[in-house]
Write a protein that holds these residues in place. Structure first.
Motif, PDB file in Angstrom:
ATOM      1  N   GLN A   9       0.576  -1.225  -0.355  1.00  0.00           N
ATOM      2  CA  GLN A   9      -0.065  -0.333   0.085  1.00  0.00           C
ATOM      3  C   GLN A   9       1.028   1.107  -0.281  1.00  0.00           C
ATOM      4  N   THR A  10       2.068   1.744   0.350  1.00  0.00           N
ATOM      5  CA  THR A  10       2.885   2.104   0.517  1.00  0.00           C
ATOM      6  C   THR A  10       4.581   2.019   0.097  1.00  0.00           C
ATOM      7  N   ALA A  11       4.406   1.230  -0.814  1.00  0.00           N
ATOM      8  CA  ALA A  11       5.870   0.527  -1.230  1.00  0.00           C
ATOM      9  C   ALA A  11       5.687   1.744  -2.452  1.00  0.00           C
ATOM     10  N   LEU A  12       7.094   2.257  -2.590  1.00  0.00           N
ATOM     11  CA  LEU A  12       7.288   3.344  -3.738  1.00  0.00           C
ATOM     12  C   LEU A  12       7.397   2.634  -5.271  1.00  0.00           C
ATOM     13  N   ALA A  13       6.634   2.965  -5.629  1.00  0.00           N
ATOM     14  CA  ALA A  13       6.969   2.397  -7.585  1.00  0.00           C
ATOM     15  C   ALA A  13       7.679   3.273  -8.319  1.00  0.00           C
ATOM     16  N   SER A  14       8.232   4.139  -8.157  1.00  0.00           N
ATOM     17  CA  SER A  14       9.495   4.319  -8.352  1.00  0.00           C
ATOM     18  C   SER A  14      10.972   3.562  -7.898  1.00  0.00           C
ATOM     19  N   GLY A  15      12.065   4.210  -8.727  1.00  0.00           N
ATOM     20  CA  GLY A  15      13.375   3.776  -7.936  1.00  0.00           C
ATOM     21  C   GLY A  15      14.100   4.369  -6.973  1.00  0.00           C
ATOM     22  N   ASP A  16      13.230   5.838  -6.568  1.00  0.00           N
ATOM     23  CA  ASP A  16      13.482   6.946  -5.866  1.00  0.00           C
ATOM     24  C   ASP A  16      13.582   6.127  -4.548  1.00  0.00           C
ATOM     25  N   GLY A  27       9.208   2.593   1.542  1.00  0.00           N
ATOM     26  CA  GLY A  27       7.375   2.579   1.600  1.00  0.00           C
ATOM     27  C   GLY A  27       7.580   1.601   2.286  1.00  0.00           C
ATOM     28  N   ARG A  28       8.307   0.774   2.739  1.00  0.00           N
ATOM     29  CA  ARG A  28       8.412  -0.702   3.138  1.00  0.00           C
ATOM     30  C   ARG A  28       8.589  -1.713   2.186  1.00  0.00           C
ATOM     31  N   GLY A  58       2.898   3.141  -4.400  1.00  0.00           N
ATOM     32  CA  GLY A  58       3.729   4.391  -3.554  1.00  0.00           C
ATOM     33  C   GLY A  58       4.617   5.528  -4.356  1.00  0.00           C
ATOM     34  N   GLY A  59       4.102   6.763  -3.695  1.00  0.00           N
ATOM     35  CA  GLY A  59       4.799   7.318  -4.659  1.00  0.00           C
ATOM     36  C   GLY A  59       4.190   8.206  -5.735  1.00  0.00           C
ATOM     37  N   GLY A 149      -0.868  -9.193   2.017  1.00  0.00           N
ATOM     38  CA  GLY A 149      -1.222  -7.089   2.365  1.00  0.00           C
ATOM     39  C   GLY A 149      -0.032  -7.357   3.295  1.00  0.00           C
ATOM     40  N   ASP A 150       0.446  -6.498   3.154  1.00  0.00           N
ATOM     41  CA  ASP A 150       1.447  -5.681   3.501  1.00  0.00           C
ATOM     42  C   ASP A 150       1.236  -5.101   4.975  1.00  0.00           C
ATOM     43  N   HIS A 151       2.275  -4.289   5.770  1.00  0.00           N
ATOM     44  CA  HIS A 151       2.161  -4.722   6.811  1.00  0.00           C
ATOM     45  C   HIS A 151       1.241  -3.887   7.445  1.00  0.00           C
TER      46      HIS A 151
END
Ligand SMILES: C[S@@+](CC[C@H](N)C(=O)[O-])C[C@H]1O[C@@H](n2cnc3c(N)ncnc32)[C@H](O)[C@@H]1O
Length: 193
Positions: A9-16, A27-28, A58-59, A149-151
């Motif tokens: 749900q929060t994991a970044l979708a970019s490599g930043d 974002g975990r 995320g992001g 699911g995630d955290h």
């Protein structure tokens, strides 16, 4: 082929994100990478019959989907930093509307759960939930799809989307996602003999 869908749900979708501070800068995503390790890597090898989808929400580049295919993946290593480096490189490229291979066995596209469901096609789907049916009493096909699911667990919209699928539990306690993947994988390994 066994398939896992891990929803970040929060994991970044970019490599930043920073490799030195993965947990807080990504974002975990670290939690998702541990699921990848648990699903795909064994001592000195890779499970060829397993596919993992990561949904990254995320992001500003979100949502995006990464698919890791054990049949063709290369350079997957068990340590989190190597996996994070591989993801960072994969996410650095532009994503189109359809899953496209970016590195061996790693494909990327724009999209969310609907894109994954489209790619999955047929297969019996199960939602991992500690309040679900005990996995030990269930028959599970080789081509089962497991949603984890995630955290934060699953959000309401995702639960609605997955509401028709059977709930499966690996035990009564709410565990970390990667531990759930490990226990489920172990259960399936034991059945396979
Ligand atoms: C860290 S848990 C989520 C915790 C979150 N706070 C919640 O209450 O849903 C991560 C995911 O692992 C899965 N999970 C955790 N414990 C489980 C269990 N005992 N059996 C099956 N799945 C489990 C669920 O899919 C859950 O969304």
């Amino acid at each position: 082929v066994r398939r896992f869908v891990i929803i970040g749900q929060t994991a970044l979708a970019s490599g930043d994100f920073s490799l030195d501070d993965l947990a807080s800068s990504s974002g975990r995503l670290d939690a998702l990478l541990r699921c990848v390790r648990a699903a795909l890597l064994v001592s000195h090898g890779l499970r060829r019959e397993v596919l993992v989808y990561l949904i990254l929400r995320g992001g500003p580049s979100a949502p995006r989907v990464v698919r890791i295919d054990g049949r063709t993946a290369k350079f997957l290593r068990p340590d989190e930093r190597s996996l994070a480096t591989l993801l960072k490189k994969t996410l650095a490229v532009g994503a189109g509307p359809e899953l496209a291979e970016v590195r061996p066995g790693l494909s990327l596209c724009e999209g969310d759960l609907d894109k994954v469901l489209e790619d999955l096609g047929d297969g019996s789907c199960y939602v991992l939930d500690e309040r679900g049916h005990d996995v030990r009493g269930q028959e599970l096909p080789e081509d089962a799809v497991f949603f984890v699911g995630d955290h934060l667990g699953f959000d309401e919209a995702t639960l609605t989307c997955l509401q028709d699928y059977r709930r499966l539990s690996v035990g009564p306690v709410s565990l970390h996602s990667d531990d759930v993947v490990t226990l489920l994988t172990n259960e399936l390994d034991r059945r396979a003999g």
